[in-house]
Design a protein around this motif. Structure first.
Motif, PDB file in Angstrom:
ATOM      1  N   ASP A  92      23.407 -58.356 -21.820  1.00 47.60           N
ATOM      2  CA  ASP A  92      23.234 -56.948 -21.467  1.00 47.60           C
ATOM      3  C   ASP A  92      21.744 -56.712 -21.191  1.00 47.60           C
ATOM      4  N   SER A  93      21.415 -56.292 -19.983  1.00 48.96           N
ATOM      5  CA  SER A  93      20.014 -56.101 -19.597  1.00 48.96           C
ATOM      6  C   SER A  93      19.555 -54.650 -19.702  1.00 48.96           C
ATOM      7  N   SER A  94      20.306 -53.812 -20.414  1.00 50.15           N
ATOM      8  CA  SER A  94      19.987 -52.375 -20.469  1.00 50.15           C
ATOM      9  C   SER A  94      18.591 -52.107 -21.011  1.00 50.15           C
ATOM     10  N   ASN A  95      18.195 -52.828 -22.067  1.00 50.01           N
ATOM     11  CA  ASN A  95      16.910 -52.519 -22.714  1.00 50.01           C
ATOM     12  C   ASN A  95      15.722 -52.774 -21.805  1.00 50.01           C
ATOM     13  N   ILE A  96      15.731 -53.883 -21.095  1.00 52.54           N
ATOM     14  CA  ILE A  96      14.589 -54.163 -20.217  1.00 52.54           C
ATOM     15  C   ILE A  96      14.606 -53.242 -19.001  1.00 52.54           C
ATOM     16  N   GLU A  97      15.796 -52.840 -18.580  1.00 55.88           N
ATOM     17  CA  GLU A  97      15.884 -51.888 -17.476  1.00 55.88           C
ATOM     18  C   GLU A  97      15.367 -50.511 -17.895  1.00 55.88           C
ATOM     19  N   LYS A  98      15.549 -50.162 -19.170  1.00 57.27           N
ATOM     20  CA  LYS A  98      15.071 -48.867 -19.662  1.00 57.27           C
ATOM     21  C   LYS A  98      13.552 -48.751 -19.607  1.00 57.27           C
ATOM     22  N   ILE A  99      12.839 -49.882 -19.737  1.00 57.79           N
ATOM     23  CA  ILE A  99      11.374 -49.815 -19.655  1.00 57.79           C
ATOM     24  C   ILE A  99      10.881 -49.992 -18.218  1.00 57.79           C
ATOM     25  N   GLY A 100      11.831 -50.135 -17.271  1.00 50.27           N
ATOM     26  CA  GLY A 100      11.453 -50.065 -15.864  1.00 50.27           C
ATOM     27  C   GLY A 100      11.567 -51.329 -15.046  1.00 50.27           C
ATOM     28  N   TRP A 101      11.995 -52.456 -15.653  1.00 49.81           N
ATOM     29  CA  TRP A 101      12.075 -53.711 -14.891  1.00 49.81           C
ATOM     30  C   TRP A 101      13.441 -53.883 -14.253  1.00 49.81           C
ATOM     31  N   LYS A 102      13.446 -54.439 -13.028  1.00 50.78           N
ATOM     32  CA  LYS A 102      14.697 -54.755 -12.347  1.00 50.78           C
ATOM     33  C   LYS A 102      14.592 -56.124 -11.685  1.00 50.78           C
ATOM     34  N   PRO A 103      15.675 -56.924 -11.749  1.00 51.67           N
ATOM     35  CA  PRO A 103      15.671 -58.211 -11.040  1.00 51.67           C
ATOM     36  C   PRO A 103      15.763 -57.987  -9.541  1.00 51.67           C
ATOM     37  N   MET A 104      15.270 -58.963  -8.779  1.00 51.01           N
ATOM     38  CA  MET A 104      15.228 -58.810  -7.331  1.00 51.01           C
ATOM     39  C   MET A 104      16.214 -59.706  -6.593  1.00 51.01           C
ATOM     40  N   TYR A 105      16.709 -60.760  -7.257  1.00 49.26           N
ATOM     41  CA  TYR A 105      17.438 -61.804  -6.540  1.00 49.26           C
ATOM     42  C   TYR A 105      18.921 -61.845  -6.910  1.00 49.26           C
ATOM     43  N   SER A 106      19.772 -61.927  -5.897  1.00 50.31           N
ATOM     44  CA  SER A 106      21.199 -62.179  -6.115  1.00 50.31           C
ATOM     45  C   SER A 106      21.392 -63.679  -6.333  1.00 50.31           C
ATOM     46  N   MET A 107      22.573 -64.063  -6.805  1.00 49.95           N
ATOM     47  CA  MET A 107      22.860 -65.472  -7.063  1.00 49.95           C
ATOM     48  C   MET A 107      22.769 -66.302  -5.775  1.00 49.95           C
ATOM     49  N   GLU A 108      23.412 -65.858  -4.735  1.00 52.32           N
ATOM     50  CA  GLU A 108      23.405 -66.622  -3.484  1.00 52.32           C
ATOM     51  C   GLU A 108      22.002 -66.752  -2.923  1.00 52.32           C
ATOM     52  N   CYS A 109      21.245 -65.657  -2.975  1.00 51.81           N
ATOM     53  CA  CYS A 109      19.869 -65.677  -2.479  1.00 51.81           C
ATOM     54  C   CYS A 109      19.023 -66.656  -3.293  1.00 51.81           C
ATOM     55  N   ALA A 110      19.154 -66.622  -4.601  1.00 50.97           N
ATOM     56  CA  ALA A 110      18.362 -67.484  -5.469  1.00 50.97           C
ATOM     57  C   ALA A 110      18.673 -68.959  -5.237  1.00 50.97           C
ATOM     58  N   ILE A 111      19.949 -69.289  -5.102  1.00 51.50           N
ATOM     59  CA  ILE A 111      20.340 -70.679  -4.859  1.00 51.50           C
ATOM     60  C   ILE A 111      19.837 -71.144  -3.499  1.00 51.50           C
ATOM     61  N   GLU A 112      19.984 -70.301  -2.501  1.00 52.70           N
ATOM     62  CA  GLU A 112      19.523 -70.657  -1.150  1.00 52.70           C
ATOM     63  C   GLU A 112      18.018 -70.906  -1.129  1.00 52.70           C
ATOM     64  N   ARG A 113      17.262 -70.066  -1.816  1.00 54.61           N
ATOM     65  CA  ARG A 113      15.811 -70.230  -1.847  1.00 54.61           C
ATOM     66  C   ARG A 113      15.427 -71.500  -2.615  1.00 54.61           C
ATOM     67  N   THR A 114      16.113 -71.749  -3.714  1.00 57.01           N
ATOM     68  CA  THR A 114      15.814 -72.954  -4.488  1.00 57.01           C
ATOM     69  C   THR A 114      15.958 -74.202  -3.626  1.00 57.01           C
ATOM     70  N   LEU A 115      17.068 -74.298  -2.906  1.00 59.25           N
ATOM     71  CA  LEU A 115      17.316 -75.474  -2.084  1.00 59.25           C
ATOM     72  C   LEU A 115      16.319 -75.586  -0.924  1.00 59.25           C
ATOM     73  N   ALA A 116      15.892 -74.448  -0.404  1.00 58.96           N
ATOM     74  CA  ALA A 116      14.928 -74.456   0.697  1.00 58.96           C
ATOM     75  C   ALA A 116      13.541 -74.906   0.245  1.00 58.96           C
ATOM     76  N   ILE A 117      13.174 -74.562  -0.980  1.00 57.66           N
ATOM     77  CA  ILE A 117      11.828 -74.845  -1.495  1.00 57.66           C
ATOM     78  C   ILE A 117      11.719 -76.250  -2.069  1.00 57.66           C
ATOM     79  N   MET A 118      12.816 -76.767  -2.634  1.00 61.62           N
ATOM     80  CA  MET A 118      12.789 -78.128  -3.153  1.00 61.62           C
ATOM     81  C   MET A 118      12.616 -79.126  -2.011  1.00 61.62           C
TER      82      MET A 118
END
Length: 346
Positions: free
Chosen positions: A319-345
Motif C-alpha cells: 500500500d503506497s498511501s503513506n508516501i503518496e500523502k507526503i507528495g511522491w508519485k511513481p512515474m513508470y508503468s510496468m511495460e514502460c519500465a521493462i522496455e526501458r530496462t532492456l533498451a539501456i542494458m
C-alpha cells in the motif's frame, strides 16, 4: 557484470526524472556516504548525485563497497573526479570517521542465492552494518536513510489486500531463509532505538521488488533472471506456475522516492515505495519481458540449492498511501519500465 549504457538517452532521462520531484537545493554542498555503492540501487543513486554535480550542486560523494575492482567496473568514470571517493571496506567493520551530512544505508545481500550462500553473513551485514552506519551518524550528526524491504511483512495472512506500514504477516522462524527479512526488521528497530536514545535522525523506505538496467550479474531474483535472459535473446524461464502477486518498482522511481523521503518524510516513520501500476503476477512479468524481447515463456523446476533461497510468499502487494500523502508519485508503468530496462542494458 551486467553492462548498461550510460549514454543511452532513456537512461539520461531516467536520471533527470529521479530528481524532478525533489528540492535540489536541499542537497547543495552536502556530503553523502552511500553503502552498497556498486549494487543496483547504489550505482543508480551515485549516477543521480553526480548528475546533480554536473548541474553545479557541489555534492561530495563517498561510495563504500567491498571490491575496488567491481567499483572500477561500475563507477570507474568517477574515480578521478574531485567530488568522488571510493572506500573499499566490508560494512560489518567499523567505518572510518569521516564527516558527512547523509548516509544511505544500502549494503546488503539482497537476492536468494546470496542469502543461501551466506546465511550468517546476510544477517550480520544487515544488523552489524546498520549499527556501524548509525554509530558514524551519531558521531558526525548525519542523517540516515535505511533501505528496508517488503520482505519484512512476510506472508499475507489473508486478512488484507495490500500491506500498509503497520501490517505484520507470517514469517516462519524455523526457515533459515528468514535471515534476510528478520535482520531487516532488526535494522529498523536499531534505527528507532538510535533515534530514541541518541537523537540520530533516520528515515526508512521499504522497497518493493526493484528492477532496472543497473542490476548486477549475480542477481538471482526472478525479475533479474527474466531480464538477463531477454538481453541474450533467450526464453524467459519461470520456475513456478507464476501465480505469485507482487509489487515492483523501477530503479528511477526507487531513487526518486528515496531522495523525496529524505527531504519530506517523518523521522523513523517507514514508507512503502511502490506504485499500483506495477502490481503484477510473476507470470505477467515474464510475459511482458518475453513480448518486448520477442522470445517465449518457458517453465523449468529450480535446482535444490536455488529453491532453498526462494521466498515462500505468494502475495506481497504494498500500500503506497503513506508516501503518496507526503507528495511522491511513481512515474513508470510496468511495460514502460521493462522496455526501458532492456533498451539501456548493453
Amino acid at each position: 557484470m551486467i553492462e548498461f549504457d550510460r549514454d543511452n538517452l532513456q537512461y539520461k532521462e531516467d536520471l533527470h526524472n529521479a530528481i524532478c520531484q525533489i528540492d535540489k537545493e536541499t542537497f547543495r554542498d552536502k556530503i553523502f556516504l552511500v553503502t552498497g555503492a556498486t549494487g543496483m540501487i547504489g550505482t543508480f543513486l551515485i549516477d543521480v548525485l553526480m548528475l546533480l554535480n554536473s548541474m553545479g550542486y557541489n555534492i561530495r560523494v563517498y561510495a563504500l563497497g567491498r571490491s575496488k575492482q567491481r567499483a572500477e567496473s561500475r563507477l570507474g568514470l568517477y574515480m578521478n573526479n574531485d567530488l568522488f571517493s571510493f572506500i573499499e571496506q566490508d560494512i560489518r567493520k567499523e567505518l572510518p570517521l569521516i564527516t558527512v551530512d547523509y548516509i544511505v544505508s544500502g549494503a546488503s545481500n539482497a537476492h536468494p542465492k546470496a542469502y543461501q550462500a551466506d546465511l550468517v553473513g546476510t544477517m550480520m551485514t544487515n544488523v552489524v552494518g546498520t549499527y556501524n552506519v548509525l554509530e558514524l551518524a551519531r558521531l558526525c550528526h548525519a542523517k540516515v536513510l535505511l533501505l528496508s524491504t517488503v520482505e519484512i511483512y512476510g506472508e499475507n495472512r489473508g486478512d488484507t489486500v495490500a500491506f500498509n506500514e503497520e501490517y505484520t504477516g507470517d514469517i516462519p522462524l524455523t526457515n533459515p531463509r528468514q535471515c534476510y527479512p528478520e535482520s531487516k526488521r532488526a535494522a529498523e528497530v536499531l534505527v528507532q532505538s538510535y533515534y530514541s536514545q541518541y537523537g540520530v535522525e533516520s528515515y526508512i523506505v521499504r522497497l518493493s521488488r526493484s528492477f532496472g538496467p543497473t542490476m548486477i550479474e549475480s542477481d538471482s531474483k526472478a525479475s533479474a533472471q527474466f531480464l538477463r535472459n531477454a538481453k541474450f535473446g533467450q526464453d524467459i524461464v519461470l520456475k513456478s506456475n507464476g501465480e505469485q502477486l507482487f509489487s515492483y518498482t523501477y530503479t528511477a522511481d526507487v531513487i526518486s522516492a528515496m531522495l523525496f523521503v529524505l527531504q519530506k518524510g517523518i523521522v523513523c516513520v517507514p514508507y512503502n515505495v511502490t506504485g499500483k501500476q506495477c502490481d503484477v503476477r510473476l507470470r505477467e512479468f515474464a510475459k511482458i519481458v518475453a513480448q518486448k524481447a520477442k522470445t517465449q515463456v518457458a517453465f523449468d523446476l529450480p535446482a535444490d540449492d536455488e529453491k532453498k533461497g526462494f521466498s515462500l510468499v505468494q502475495r506481497a502487494v504494498m500500500d503506497s498511501s503513506n508516501i503518496e500523502k507526503i507528495g511522491w508519485k511513481p512515474m513508470y508503468s510496468m511495460e514502460c519500465a521493462i522496455e526501458r530496462t532492456l533498451a539501456i542494458m548493453k
